[in-house]
Design a protein around this motif. Structure first.
Motif, mmCIF file in Angstrom:
data_model
loop_
_atom_site.group_PDB
_atom_site.id
_atom_site.type_symbol
_atom_site.label_atom_id
_atom_site.label_comp_id
_atom_site.label_asym_id
_atom_site.label_seq_id
_atom_site.Cartn_x
_atom_site.Cartn_y
_atom_site.Cartn_z
ATOM 1 N N MET A 177 0.828 -1.201 0.000
ATOM 2 C CA MET A 177 0.000 0.000 0.000
ATOM 3 C C MET A 177 0.863 1.252 0.000
ATOM 4 S SD MET A 177 -3.085 0.887 -0.305
ATOM 5 C CE MET A 177 -4.088 2.359 -0.211
ATOM 6 N N ASP A 178 1.966 1.238 0.755
ATOM 7 C CA ASP A 178 2.872 2.394 0.783
ATOM 8 C C ASP A 178 3.473 2.628 -0.596
ATOM 9 O OD1 ASP A 178 2.405 2.930 3.435
ATOM 10 O OD2 ASP A 178 4.142 1.774 4.151
ATOM 11 N N GLU A 179 3.904 1.558 -1.270
ATOM 12 C CA GLU A 179 4.475 1.703 -2.607
ATOM 13 C C GLU A 179 3.425 2.187 -3.602
ATOM 14 O OE1 GLU A 179 7.509 1.640 -3.546
ATOM 15 O OE2 GLU A 179 8.322 1.008 -1.608
ATOM 16 N N PHE A 180 2.197 1.701 -3.440
ATOM 17 C CA PHE A 180 1.100 2.137 -4.313
ATOM 18 C C PHE A 180 0.857 3.638 -4.157
ATOM 19 C CE2 PHE A 180 -3.478 2.911 -4.906
ATOM 20 C CZ PHE A 180 -3.654 2.454 -6.198
ATOM 21 N N LYS A 181 0.819 4.108 -2.907
ATOM 22 C CA LYS A 181 0.598 5.535 -2.655
ATOM 23 C C LYS A 181 1.764 6.373 -3.183
ATOM 24 C CE LYS A 181 -2.367 5.055 1.423
ATOM 25 N NZ LYS A 181 -2.500 5.300 2.884
ATOM 26 N N LYS A 182 2.994 5.857 -3.020
ATOM 27 C CA LYS A 182 4.167 6.587 -3.520
ATOM 28 C C LYS A 182 4.117 6.715 -5.038
ATOM 29 C CE LYS A 182 7.303 5.193 0.210
ATOM 30 N NZ LYS A 182 8.477 4.351 0.555
ATOM 31 N N PHE A 183 3.693 5.636 -5.707
ATOM 32 C CA PHE A 183 3.594 5.673 -7.168
ATOM 33 C C PHE A 183 2.667 6.800 -7.611
ATOM 34 C CE2 PHE A 183 1.207 4.637 -10.978
ATOM 35 C CZ PHE A 183 2.201 4.362 -11.892
ATOM 36 N N TRP A 184 1.470 6.866 -7.035
ATOM 37 C CA TRP A 184 0.514 7.871 -7.479
ATOM 38 C C TRP A 184 0.877 9.260 -6.985
ATOM 39 C CZ3 TRP A 184 -2.026 7.407 -11.574
ATOM 40 C CH2 TRP A 184 -2.467 6.164 -12.008
ATOM 41 N N LYS A 185 1.615 9.349 -5.901
ATOM 42 C CA LYS A 185 2.086 10.663 -5.455
ATOM 43 C C LYS A 185 3.069 11.240 -6.460
ATOM 44 C CE LYS A 185 4.011 13.064 -1.439
ATOM 45 N NZ LYS A 185 4.549 12.902 -0.061
ATOM 46 N N ARG A 186 3.910 10.372 -7.034
ATOM 47 C CA ARG A 186 4.862 10.835 -8.048
ATOM 48 C C ARG A 186 4.151 11.316 -9.305
ATOM 49 N NH1 ARG A 186 7.737 6.195 -6.278
ATOM 50 N NH2 ARG A 186 6.928 4.955 -8.024
ATOM 51 N N HIS A 187 2.967 10.773 -9.573
ATOM 52 C CA HIS A 187 2.241 11.106 -10.803
ATOM 53 C C HIS A 187 1.075 12.066 -10.553
ATOM 54 C CE1 HIS A 187 4.338 8.120 -13.340
ATOM 55 N NE2 HIS A 187 4.393 7.401 -12.229
ATOM 56 N N ASP A 188 0.991 12.616 -9.352
ATOM 57 C CA ASP A 188 -0.100 13.531 -9.007
ATOM 58 C C ASP A 188 0.164 14.907 -9.626
ATOM 59 O OD1 ASP A 188 -2.161 14.977 -7.949
ATOM 60 O OD2 ASP A 188 -1.748 14.472 -5.853
ATOM 61 N N PRO A 189 -0.689 15.396 -10.532
ATOM 62 C CA PRO A 189 -0.449 16.712 -11.147
ATOM 63 C C PRO A 189 -0.720 17.875 -10.197
ATOM 64 C CG PRO A 189 -2.535 15.812 -11.904
ATOM 65 C CD PRO A 189 -1.888 14.731 -11.081
ATOM 66 N N THR A 190 -1.428 17.621 -9.098
ATOM 67 C CA THR A 190 -1.731 18.690 -8.133
ATOM 68 C C THR A 190 -1.410 18.212 -6.729
ATOM 69 O OG1 THR A 190 -4.040 17.962 -8.027
ATOM 70 C CG2 THR A 190 -3.508 19.750 -9.575
ATOM 71 N N PRO A 191 -0.119 18.066 -6.390
ATOM 72 C CA PRO A 191 0.247 17.596 -5.042
ATOM 73 C C PRO A 191 -0.307 18.544 -3.969
ATOM 74 C CG PRO A 191 2.151 17.638 -6.505
ATOM 75 C CD PRO A 191 1.049 18.343 -7.219
#
Length: 427
Positions: free
Chosen positions: A315-329
């Protein structure tokens, strides 16, 4: 399972599969309905010969347009429900409005807060068609869904059960259940603790007690719970509930099966519910599925991290993946994740074929990668060759061709001819 039991799932498939070819435009990346609907069939207490449907609608705050007011932020929406018979003649209908006021701006964008509303209709037992639409009165956006209804005759058998309703709260005293607070659950919206399964027992025997048995089976995992107990019957109509062990169940979909027995007569009902893991997209049933559906867009390094991560770190890796690809952090919404899983859902809805999920098909894969094409040319009934489609992405100066070699709707790449060639072509 009767038609009524799947209403809460039908709303996820409101762009009905009866339309053989989807009208794909660039606005279809997010295909979730902005509201949840459940319909529960019960007996009319004072008129047992009639059948009642309780309609529960939940609208997500984030899908409403709020306006600043002196006392906070206000949103308004209107719900319309129309019921038709087999001849498409309107037999009943209602229109009602709801006002919503919140104090803080961050609440207006909440993905976890819902406005709930309810209506009921008393009709003769029969089969009907229903249409429900919700309009945001500020933006004037309207979303509608149609589905079949089966209103049962609860006097037909000596012992019968109503549909099951899921509750987030109920008021009980020494006299029994006084009031209930229903909630809707589906693949995109799970139950939170506390949660209850509510049902009504209709008894035309002389029995004073009934035996209750129920089972809870996980859909994806190997998990099964069973229990049974006795209940005192309160005449011809008994209100009952079972508290669900939400906190002890892992995220998954569950089949809830209920049986009641009185004076040798039995009745059975069933209804699914869902428990979701925080942080998962609304269209993914579980973490493993959500990770598998990243396969097309992850880099080799990202994919290796996700697949090799221990279970307690996935789950942590999943969240990190989408955080890297989030256009509006820094915001609650990850637009890239929403768009990706929206395309996954669209592909599953329209391109699934021969027991293969839509996102795993060639057309589904292309749709997930590039979104809807700017134009489709197709001939599903050619006289001199197999059915074919051509997808044009004018904005990318790219063209893709598919051929249905089997005649069963299984369109495969004709050009490019392989995944490797597709990757080279996209580059």
């Amino acid at each position: 399972m009767k038609v009524m039991k799947i209403i809460s799932l039908i709303v996820l498939f409101s762009l009905s599969g009866i339309f053989a070819q989807p009208n794909m435009t660039r606005t279809t990346a997010r295909v979730e309905m902005p509201y949840n609907v459940d319909v529960v069939n019960v007996q009319v207490p004072d008129s047992p010969e009639l059948s009642r449907i309780n309609v529960y609608v939940e609208v997500k705050y984030d899908d409403l347009q709020f306006i600043k007011k002196d006392s906070g932020f206000e949103a308004k929406y209107e719900v319309t429900m129309v019921i038709y018979d087999d001849d498409e003649f309107q037999v009943d209908g209602k229109i009602w409005k709801e006002d919503l006021l919140v104090e803080r701006f961050d609440e207006t964008n909440s993905l976890n807060m819902y406005s709930s509303t309810h209506a009921q209709f008393d009709l003769e037992p029969d089969e009907y068609m229903a249409a429900v639409s919700v309009q945001d009165l500020e933006s004037e956006k309207t979303h509608a869904v149609k589905f079949k209804l089966e209103l049962r005759d609860f006097t037909k058998d000596k012992v019968m059960l109503s549909d099951i309703a899921y509750l987030k709260d109920l008021d009980v005293d020494s006299a029994g259940i006084k009031s209930i607070s229903p909630t809707v659950t589906n693949v995109a919206k799970g139950l939170n603790s506390p949660a209850f399964a509510y049902f009504e027992i209709y008894n035309q025997t002389d029995a004073a007690t009934a035996e209750i048995k129920y089972e809870i089976d996980a859909i994806n995992a190997k998990l099964e719970l069973k229990d049974e107990y006795s209940i005192d019957l309160t005449g011809s109509r008994t209100l009952a509930s079972i508290e669900l062990p939400i906190d002890s169940l892992p995220p998954d979909g569950y089949e809830f099966r209920l049986e009641v027995k009185a004076d040798g007569k039995k009745a059975k009902e069933e209804k699914n519910f869902f428990i979701r893991m925080e942080g998962l997209p609304g269209t993914a049933q579980n973490l493993e599925m959500a990770i598998r559906q990243i396969e097309y867009i992850a880099t080799p390094g990202e994919w290796k991290l996700l697949k090799k991560a221990p279970d307690d770190q996935k789950m942590d890796e999943f969240k990190k993946f989408w955080k890297r690809h989030d256009p509006t952090p820094g915001t609650e919404v990850n637009e890239a994740m929403d768009a990706h899983y929206g395309r996954i859902e669209f592909a599953n809805r329209y391109f699934s074929v021969m027991q293969r999920e839509g996102w795993r098909t060639d057309r589904g894969m292309l749709y997930v990668l590039l979104g809807p094409p700017d134009d489709i040319t197709r001939d599903p009934y050619p006289s001199d060759m197999r059915p074919w489609e051509i997808w044009n992405y004018y904005r990318l100066n790219r063209r893709f061709e598919f051929v249905d070699k089997t005649g069963f709707g299984d369109y495969r790449f004709y050009y490019p001819q392989s995944m490797y060639e597709l990757q080279m072509y996209l580059r």
